[in-house]
Design an enzyme around this catalytic site. Structure first.
Site, PDB file in Angstrom:
ATOM      1  N   ASN A  10      36.120  39.875  35.748  1.00 43.31           N
ATOM      2  CA  ASN A  10      37.387  39.486  36.362  1.00 43.31           C
ATOM      3  C   ASN A  10      38.075  38.476  35.451  1.00 43.31           C
ATOM      4  OD1 ASN A  10      39.498  38.772  38.027  1.00 43.31           O
ATOM      5  ND2 ASN A  10      38.231  37.715  39.543  1.00 43.31           N
ATOM      6  N   LYS A  12      40.944  37.226  35.803  1.00 42.65           N
ATOM      7  CA  LYS A  12      41.823  36.347  36.580  1.00 42.65           C
ATOM      8  C   LYS A  12      43.191  36.232  35.875  1.00 42.65           C
ATOM      9  CE  LYS A  12      37.769  34.178  38.525  1.00 42.65           C
ATOM     10  NZ  LYS A  12      37.122  32.967  39.055  1.00 42.65           N
ATOM     11  N   HIS A  95      38.602  38.381  46.851  1.00 42.28           N
ATOM     12  CA  HIS A  95      38.082  37.277  46.046  1.00 42.28           C
ATOM     13  C   HIS A  95      38.433  35.957  46.720  1.00 42.28           C
ATOM     14  CE1 HIS A  95      37.428  34.540  42.707  1.00 42.28           C
ATOM     15  NE2 HIS A  95      36.701  35.490  42.144  1.00 42.28           N
ATOM     16  N   GLU A  97      39.470  33.219  45.731  1.00 38.62           N
ATOM     17  CA  GLU A  97      40.715  32.567  45.318  1.00 38.62           C
ATOM     18  C   GLU A  97      41.907  33.129  46.095  1.00 38.62           C
ATOM     19  OE1 GLU A  97      38.783  31.773  40.965  1.00 38.62           O
ATOM     20  OE2 GLU A  97      40.259  33.372  41.200  1.00 38.62           O
ATOM     21  N   GLU A 167      29.909  35.958  46.299  1.00 36.19           N
ATOM     22  CA  GLU A 167      30.355  34.874  45.433  1.00 36.19           C
ATOM     23  C   GLU A 167      30.440  33.567  46.215  1.00 36.19           C
ATOM     24  OE1 GLU A 167      32.798  36.553  41.831  1.00 36.19           O
ATOM     25  OE2 GLU A 167      34.095  36.075  43.509  1.00 36.19           O
ATOM     26  N   GLY A 173      33.657  28.963  38.939  1.00 35.42           N
ATOM     27  CA  GLY A 173      34.418  28.147  38.008  1.00 35.42           C
ATOM     28  C   GLY A 173      33.987  26.695  37.958  1.00 35.42           C
ATOM     29  N   SER A 213      29.749  31.687  38.328  1.00 31.70           N
ATOM     30  CA  SER A 213      29.312  31.055  37.075  1.00 31.70           C
ATOM     31  C   SER A 213      28.139  31.788  36.430  1.00 31.70           C
ATOM     32  CB  SER A 213      28.984  29.571  37.299  1.00 31.70           C
ATOM     33  OG  SER A 213      30.136  28.864  37.722  1.00 31.70           O
TER      34      SER A 213
END
Length: 250
Positions: A10, A12, A95, A97, A167, A173, A213
């Site tokens: 991904n 992003k 996701h 985010e 996740e 991140g 990560s």
């Protein structure tokens, strides 16, 4: 039935024409494990570029999002039909985010997932808990809530088009990684939920990825766990070590 290892990258909101060409060309030249299914998800602006550049038979291109309406006045969105028209057959949905920053609910994510599958696009469907939810001991409850919303929309053969990515939000991140045991415990809980609430076949066949990560150093230990069927990789997918992650099951 052995589940085929799966690694997603991904990107992003990262990359330029030059850098994405470079990443794809690096994958084209690399010796990749032929038994691993790989998807890369560049920003929407570069989907066609990546699609045109990919030469490895085991590497496909994925969108990072798709809308649940076929067409119309939805500024900034991309439809399932438009992905198919561009020969993009995967999308990432749910996701963290998009859930946390853009406010996508479990139900919105499930609706998008159903629309994608009905339109012939496979889905990397993401779930996971925040640090506060983990510290409160609610990890499994949160993931099961997210799964229940998905199961309310999809059924039967729909599940064959879904790859689940667990996740933990606190490990995305941040450089923090769930321990191998923590990751395996949640993957096992997801599989048990699928067995209890959907079917034995779906529980056995659905691939569950770890994201959070993942890098070239920790991927091999994670890949050894019986319920971890691959990875959804963020920042490391922009680096040469992405090849090591793809080959972590060798």
């Amino acid at each position: 039935m052995a589940r085929k290892f799966f690694v997603g990258g991904n990107f992003k909101m990262n990359g330029t024409k030059e850098s994405i060409k470079s990443i794809v060309q690096g994958l084209n030249k690399a010796q990749l494990d032929p038994n691993v299914e790989v998807v890369i998800a560049p920003p929407a602006l570069y989907l066609q570029l990546a699609q045109d550049e990919v030469k490895q038979a085991t590497v496909k291109v994925s969108a990072q999002n798709v809308y649940d309406k076929p067409n119309g006045a939805y500024t900034g969105e991309i439809s399932v039909a438009q992905l198919k028209d561009s020969e993009i057959h995967w999308t990432i949905l749910g996701h963290s985010e998009r859930r946390t920053i853009l406010g996508e609910t479990d139900e919105v994510v499930a609706s998008k997932t159903k629309s994608a599958i009905d339109g012939g696009v496979s889905v990397v469907w993401c779930c996971g808990e925040s640090l506060e939810e983990r510290e409160a001991g609610n990890t499994v409850a949160v993931v099961e809530r997210q799964l229940a919303a998905l199961a309310a929309k999809v059924s039967g053969d729909d599940w064959k088009k879904i790859v689940i990515a667990y996740e933990p939000i606190w490990a995305i991140g941040t450089g923090k990684v769930a321990t191998v045991q923590q990751a395996q415990e949640v993957h096992e809980a997801i599989r048990k939920w699928l067995k209890a609430k959907v079917s034995d076949a779906v529980a056995e066949e659905t691939r569950i990825l770890y994201g959070g990560s993942v890098n070239g150093k920790n991927c091999k230990d994670l890949a050894k766990e019986k319920d971890i069927d691959g990875f959804l990789v963020g920042g490391a997918s922009l680096k040469p070590e992405f090849v090591d992650i793809i080959n972590s099951n060798l």
